[in-house]
Structure formats: structure tokens, C-alpha cells
Design an enzyme around this catalytic site. Structure first.
Site, PDB file in Angstrom:
ATOM      1  N   SER A 127      -7.207  -6.853   9.950  1.00 20.14           N
ATOM      2  CA  SER A 127      -8.418  -7.553  10.047  1.00 20.14           C
ATOM      3  C   SER A 127      -8.978  -8.095   8.622  1.00 20.14           C
ATOM      4  O   SER A 127     -10.067  -8.985   8.904  1.00 20.14           O
ATOM      5  CB  SER A 127      -9.484  -6.461  10.257  1.00 20.14           C
ATOM      6  OG  SER A 127      -8.979  -5.536   9.162  1.00 20.14           O
ATOM      7  N   HIS A 142       0.940  -1.167   0.032  1.00 20.29           N
ATOM      8  CA  HIS A 142       0.052  -0.160   0.103  1.00 20.29           C
ATOM      9  C   HIS A 142       0.968   1.342  -0.224  1.00 20.29           C
ATOM     10  O   HIS A 142       0.267   2.263   0.523  1.00 20.29           O
ATOM     11  CB  HIS A 142      -0.921   0.048   1.139  1.00 20.29           C
ATOM     12  CG  HIS A 142      -1.954  -1.072   0.913  1.00 20.29           C
ATOM     13  ND1 HIS A 142      -2.910  -1.449   2.252  1.00 20.29           N
ATOM     14  CD2 HIS A 142      -2.535  -1.932   0.154  1.00 20.29           C
ATOM     15  CE1 HIS A 142      -3.770  -2.451   1.746  1.00 20.29           C
ATOM     16  NE2 HIS A 142      -3.358  -2.409   0.392  1.00 20.29           N
TER      17      HIS A 142
HETATM   18  C1  BJW Z   1      -3.469  -6.483  16.517  1.00 19.83           C
HETATM   19  C2  BJW Z   1      -2.811  -5.767  17.606  1.00 19.83           C
HETATM   20  C3  BJW Z   1      -1.601  -6.300  18.235  1.00 19.83           C
HETATM   21  C4  BJW Z   1      -4.576  -4.497  16.770  1.00 19.83           C
HETATM   22  N1  BJW Z   1      -1.342  -7.651  17.869  1.00 19.83           N
HETATM   23  N2  BJW Z   1      -3.166  -7.696  16.376  1.00 19.83           N
HETATM   24  C5  BJW Z   1     -13.387  -7.289  -3.520  1.00 19.83           C
HETATM   25  C6  BJW Z   1     -14.390  -7.399  -2.718  1.00 19.83           C
HETATM   26  C7  BJW Z   1     -14.874  -6.082  -2.174  1.00 19.83           C
HETATM   27  C8  BJW Z   1     -14.000  -5.062  -2.014  1.00 19.83           C
HETATM   28  C9  BJW Z   1     -12.922  -4.981  -2.960  1.00 19.83           C
HETATM   29  C10 BJW Z   1     -12.787  -5.988  -3.565  1.00 19.83           C
HETATM   30  N3  BJW Z   1     -11.481  -5.539  -4.282  1.00 19.83           N
HETATM   31  C11 BJW Z   1     -11.375  -4.472  -4.343  1.00 19.83           C
HETATM   32  C12 BJW Z   1     -12.140  -4.132  -3.161  1.00 19.83           C
HETATM   33  C13 BJW Z   1     -12.269  -2.461  -3.067  1.00 19.83           C
HETATM   34  C14 BJW Z   1     -11.284  -2.156  -1.991  1.00 19.83           C
HETATM   35  C15 BJW Z   1     -11.655  -3.097  -0.674  1.00 19.83           C
HETATM   36  O1  BJW Z   1     -11.002  -3.932  -0.317  1.00 19.83           O
HETATM   37  N4  BJW Z   1     -12.897  -2.764   0.112  1.00 19.83           N
HETATM   38  C16 BJW Z   1     -13.273  -3.300   1.302  1.00 19.83           C
HETATM   39  C17 BJW Z   1     -12.811  -2.526   2.661  1.00 19.83           C
HETATM   40  C18 BJW Z   1     -14.823  -3.622   1.116  1.00 19.83           C
HETATM   41  N5  BJW Z   1     -10.061  -2.468  -2.116  1.00 19.83           N
HETATM   42  C19 BJW Z   1      -9.374  -1.450  -2.939  1.00 19.83           C
HETATM   43  O2  BJW Z   1      -9.915  -0.534  -3.324  1.00 19.83           O
HETATM   44  C20 BJW Z   1      -7.758  -1.945  -3.252  1.00 19.83           C
HETATM   45  N6  BJW Z   1      -7.379  -1.603  -4.534  1.00 19.83           N
HETATM   46  C21 BJW Z   1      -8.140  -2.500  -5.613  1.00 19.83           C
HETATM   47  O3  BJW Z   1      -8.333  -3.541  -5.242  1.00 19.83           O
HETATM   48  O4  BJW Z   1      -7.878  -2.213  -6.798  1.00 19.83           O
HETATM   49  C22 BJW Z   1      -8.426  -3.104  -7.834  1.00 19.83           C
HETATM   50  C23 BJW Z   1      -9.823  -2.648  -7.928  1.00 19.83           C
HETATM   51  C24 BJW Z   1     -10.232  -1.066  -7.854  1.00 19.83           C
HETATM   52  C25 BJW Z   1     -11.357  -0.948  -7.861  1.00 19.83           C
HETATM   53  C26 BJW Z   1     -12.416  -1.876  -7.730  1.00 19.83           C
HETATM   54  C27 BJW Z   1     -12.180  -3.213  -7.640  1.00 19.83           C
HETATM   55  C28 BJW Z   1     -11.027  -3.640  -8.151  1.00 19.83           C
HETATM   56  C29 BJW Z   1      -6.947  -0.755  -2.758  1.00 19.83           C
HETATM   57  C30 BJW Z   1      -6.898  -0.845  -1.307  1.00 19.83           C
HETATM   58  C31 BJW Z   1      -6.158   0.201  -0.552  1.00 19.83           C
HETATM   59  C32 BJW Z   1      -6.360   0.280   1.175  1.00 19.83           C
HETATM   60  N7  BJW Z   1      -5.804   1.645   1.490  1.00 19.83           N
HETATM   61  C33 BJW Z   1      -5.516   1.551   2.942  1.00 19.83           C
HETATM   62  C34 BJW Z   1      -5.080   3.064   3.023  1.00 19.83           C
HETATM   63  C35 BJW Z   1      -3.561   3.312   2.869  1.00 19.83           C
HETATM   64  C36 BJW Z   1      -3.053   4.522   2.775  1.00 19.83           C
HETATM   65  C37 BJW Z   1      -3.280   5.036   4.346  1.00 19.83           C
HETATM   66  O5  BJW Z   1      -2.648   4.381   5.300  1.00 19.83           O
HETATM   67  O6  BJW Z   1      -3.823   5.802   4.600  1.00 19.83           O
HETATM   68  O7  BJW Z   1      -4.872   0.625   3.418  1.00 19.83           O
HETATM   69  S1  BJW Z   1      -7.068   1.332   3.683  1.00 19.83           S
HETATM   70  C38 BJW Z   1      -6.452   0.584   5.111  1.00 19.83           C
HETATM   71  O8  BJW Z   1      -6.866  -0.556   5.350  1.00 19.83           O
HETATM   72  C39 BJW Z   1      -4.903   0.689   4.914  1.00 19.83           C
HETATM   73  C40 BJW Z   1      -4.560  -0.559   5.599  1.00 19.83           C
HETATM   74  O9  BJW Z   1      -3.332  -1.155   4.802  1.00 19.83           O
HETATM   75  C41 BJW Z   1      -5.678  -1.707   4.986  1.00 19.83           C
HETATM   76  C42 BJW Z   1      -5.864  -2.697   5.926  1.00 19.83           C
HETATM   77  O10 BJW Z   1      -5.936  -2.432   7.131  1.00 19.83           O
HETATM   78  P1  BJW Z   1      -5.337  -3.292   8.504  1.00 19.83           P
HETATM   79  O11 BJW Z   1      -3.687  -3.104   8.427  1.00 19.83           O
HETATM   80  O12 BJW Z   1      -5.956  -4.715   8.516  1.00 19.83           O
HETATM   81  O13 BJW Z   1      -5.796  -2.588   9.659  1.00 19.83           O
HETATM   82  P2  BJW Z   1      -7.272  -2.726  10.634  1.00 19.83           P
HETATM   83  O14 BJW Z   1      -7.300  -1.681  11.394  1.00 19.83           O
HETATM   84  O15 BJW Z   1      -8.272  -3.125   9.771  1.00 19.83           O
HETATM   85  O16 BJW Z   1      -6.958  -4.157  11.478  1.00 19.83           O
HETATM   86  C43 BJW Z   1      -5.863  -4.224  12.360  1.00 19.83           C
HETATM   87  C44 BJW Z   1      -5.767  -5.613  13.084  1.00 19.83           C
HETATM   88  O17 BJW Z   1      -4.812  -5.569  13.775  1.00 19.83           O
HETATM   89  C45 BJW Z   1      -7.128  -5.855  13.754  1.00 19.83           C
HETATM   90  O18 BJW Z   1      -7.653  -7.159  13.385  1.00 19.83           O
HETATM   91  C46 BJW Z   1      -6.772  -5.925  15.247  1.00 19.83           C
HETATM   92  O19 BJW Z   1      -7.372  -6.865  16.021  1.00 19.83           O
HETATM   93  C47 BJW Z   1      -5.299  -6.269  15.227  1.00 19.83           C
HETATM   94  N8  BJW Z   1      -4.505  -5.663  16.462  1.00 19.83           N
HETATM   95  N9  BJW Z   1      -3.502  -4.527  17.705  1.00 19.83           N
HETATM   96  C48 BJW Z   1      -2.008  -8.383  17.133  1.00 19.83           C
HETATM   97  N10 BJW Z   1      -1.198  -5.527  19.386  1.00 19.83           N
END
Ligand code: BJW
Length: 250
Positions: free
Chosen positions: A193, A123
Site C-alpha cells: 500500500s 521488516h
Molecule cells: C495486492 C494483492 C494481489 C492485495 N496482487 N496486490 C514518516 C512519516 C510518517 C510516519 C513515519 C515516518 N517514518 C516513520 C514513521 C512511523 C512508521 C510509519 O511508517 N507509520 C505509518 C503507518 C504512518 N514507521 C516505522 O515506525 C518504521 N520505523 C522507522 O521508520 O524507524 C525510524 C523511526 C522511528 C520512530 C519514529 C520515526 C522514525 C517501522 C515500520 C515497521 C512496520 N512493521 C509492520 C509489521 C511487521 C511485523 C509483522 O508482520 O507483524 O510491517 S506494519 C505492516 O505494514 C508490516 C508490513 O510490512 C507493512 C507494510 O504493509 P504492506 O506490505 O504494504 O501491506 P498492506 O496491507 O498495507 O498493503 C497490501 C497491498 O497489496 C494493498 O495495496 C493491496 O491493494 C495489494 N494487494 N492483494 C497485487 N493479489
């Protein structure tokens, strides 16, 4: 296989003999460095801000100043934080495994600052900025040209080099992540997540390709099914414990 806050002996054996290990990380790995996750109900970034206002190309078009300033704040938070024991344990793991790849969704650069070498940034990285039109990385710019500052090449707004919703992932990084996922013996998904695609599909892909899969999280995640090691607890405790017990010299 198992769901536990302690490390199963079987996992230690698998890790000790693994030739290729791939690790996917998310915001939970940096939580113990003091950086907010995205989806924690109380402290996550998306509990205070709407992703569609800050993390989409349309948001940047509508309110470039707001988006630039939000990322400048996030950049300064990351710069002031330090890698935690989870980051350091992954560095140690890399040093013990013949083929190791770290695939991170995090943009905070903490794995790289901890010393991880084989890192795929799915990302992007907050430390880089690109031209919003030409998409080239810009190393130096004049902050006096505005907020956001202007690209020194073409005058367009600069933007953080991160992947927003609706944008495709960097092609080479994604290809390398798929290759590392489908060619490993052991795959870890840590502190994510598992809701954001396409990263969320990697653990399933690894399992389909025959790898043993470990899901390490504070909470229950979408991958609750048989054939997977589940470790519930803080990454900053469980990962150092796993590494110490696998390689007692560490
Ligand atoms: C602990 C802890 C500790 C806490 N120890 N654990 C298919 C189906 C549905 C939707 C889509 C799909 N394909 C694409 C999409 C659309 C979209 C998407 O996925 N949407 C869903 C939300 C529904 N995806 C995209 O748009 C992606 N692009 C793409 O697929 O392009 C092709 C395409 C385009 C258009 C249409 C279709 C296809 C791009 C995604 C980009 C994500 N960007 C972000 C922001 C980055 C910049 C920034 O930092 O601001 O990335 S969003 C945000 O979420 C960030 C993260 O990397 C990402 C994931 O989050 P993460 O890391 O999982 O964090 P959390 O908070 O969710 O979870 C933390 C976890 O840690 C929790 O579980 C806690 O329990 C745990 N935890 N403390 C161990 N101490």
C-alpha cells in the site's frame, strides 16, 4: 507512461534489456498464498486487530503473552502456506537479470522458500526469534520456560525477529536496500500500500535516481503520477505473464 491491466510492450523491452532490477514487495504478494494483508478493509489484519496492541514495543511490554501468541499464530499460518505464481515469477526474473535484488517487507519467508536468492528482509522474518533485551538471534529455546519463553542466555523474554512500529529497520538491510534502489535501471513496487515508512519512499527514490518504475497492485496506490508504469491486477497473474512475455523460454 501507462495504467493498464495488460502488460505494455514498452515495459517488456525495458525489462529485457535491464542490467539491474530491484523489486520491493509487500503483503499483497502473499495474498494469493492465503495470507492476510494488513490494510484490506475486510480481511486485513488491521481490520481485526489494532497495530498498537500487537506491533509496537509498548504492546509487548504491556502484554507479552498476547503478542507472542499472535505471532505464533501468524508463524503457523505462514508455515502452512505455499509460494504462489507471483513468488515463482520473481525467482524466474532473478535468473534472467544480471543484477537482481528483492527487497521485501514481508516476514513470511515465502520468497526464500520459492527460491529467491538475493533477498533483503526490511521488516525481519517470523521464523527467527531474538532476545528482547540483548537483541541476538536465538536458535534454540525451551518452550517450557513460559509464554513468551525465556532467553537461554539471560532469562529475558524472547520475541519475534520483526520490526515493530517505532523501531528502526535493520541498518545493514536498509543500507543495502537504498543502494539497490538507487543503482537499478528498473524498480518494481508490488503488492504494497506504500504507507509504511521508510519502505514507502523507495519507489520515489528509485525514480529520482533515474530508474523506470513499475507499480503493480490490485488497487490505486499513492504513486499515481506520470513517468511510472501502473499495472492493476493480481500479482499472481500479472507477474508470470510479464516474465513469460519478456523471456518466452520460461
Ligand atoms: C495486492 C494483492 C494481489 C492485495 N496482487 N496486490 C514518516 C512519516 C510518517 C510516519 C513515519 C515516518 N517514518 C516513520 C514513521 C512511523 C512508521 C510509519 O511508517 N507509520 C505509518 C503507518 C504512518 N514507521 C516505522 O515506525 C518504521 N520505523 C522507522 O521508520 O524507524 C525510524 C523511526 C522511528 C520512530 C519514529 C520515526 C522514525 C517501522 C515500520 C515497521 C512496520 N512493521 C509492520 C509489521 C511487521 C511485523 C509483522 O508482520 O507483524 O510491517 S506494519 C505492516 O505494514 C508490516 C508490513 O510490512 C507493512 C507494510 O504493509 P504492506 O506490505 O504494504 O501491506 P498492506 O496491507 O498495507 O498493503 C497490501 C497491498 O497489496 C494493498 O495495496 C493491496 O491493494 C495489494 N494487494 N492483494 C497485487 N493479489
Amino acid at each position: 507512461m501507462t495504467s493498464s491491466t495488460t502488460i505494455p510492450h514498452e515495459l517488456i523491452q525495458v525489462l529485457r534489456t535491464a542490467q539491474a532490477v530491484t523489486v520491493l514487495t509487500g503483503a499483497g504478494v502473499s495474498a494469493e498464498s492465503g495470507l492476510p494483508t494488513f490494510r484490506d478493509a475486510m480481511t486485513g489484519l488491521w481490520s481485526a486487530y489494532r497495530p498498537e496492541d500487537l506491533a509496537t514495543p509498548a504492546a509487548f511490554q504491556r502484554q507479552p503473552r498476547l503478542v507472542w501468541e499472535w505471532y505464533a499464530w501468524r508463524r503457523s499460518l505462514a508455515a502452512q502456506s505455499h509460494p504462489n505464481p507471483a513468488h515463482h515469477a520473481l525467482v524466474a526474473m532473478e535468473q534472467h537479470v544480471p543484477a537482481f535484488m528483492l527487497v521485501t517487507q514481508n516476514v513470511d519467508n515465502l520468497h526464500q522458500r520459492a527460491g529467491s536468492r538475493n533477498v533483503i528482509e526490511l521488516h525481519g522474518n517470523l521464523e527467527r526469534v531474538t532476545c528482547s533485551v540483548e537483541h541476538v538471534v536465538i536458535e534454540q529455546w525451551d518452550a517450557q520456560t513460559g509464554v513468551p519463553p525465556a532467553c537461554p542466555r539471560c532469562g529475558s523474554f524472547l520475541r519475534p525477529d520483526v520490526v515493530w512500529f517505532g523501531e528502526t529497520l535493520p541498518a545493514l538491510a536498509f543500507e543495502q536496500a537504498i543502494a539497490a534502489t538507487t543503482h537499478c535501471d528498473l524498480f518494481f513496487s508490488i503488492g504494497t500500500s506504500g504507507v509504511v515508512e521508510p519502505a514507502a519512499s523507495l519507489p520515489r527514490l528509485a525514480a529520482q535516481a533515474g530508474a523506470a518504475v513499475v507499480i503493480l497492485n490490485l488497487d490505486v496506490t499513492p504513486y499515481q503520477r506520470d513517468g511510472i508504469f501502473h499495472l492493476h491486477g493480481p500479482a499472481g497473474t500479472l507477474l508470470p505473464d510479464l516474465v513469460r512475455r519478456t523471456w518466452p523460454d520460461v
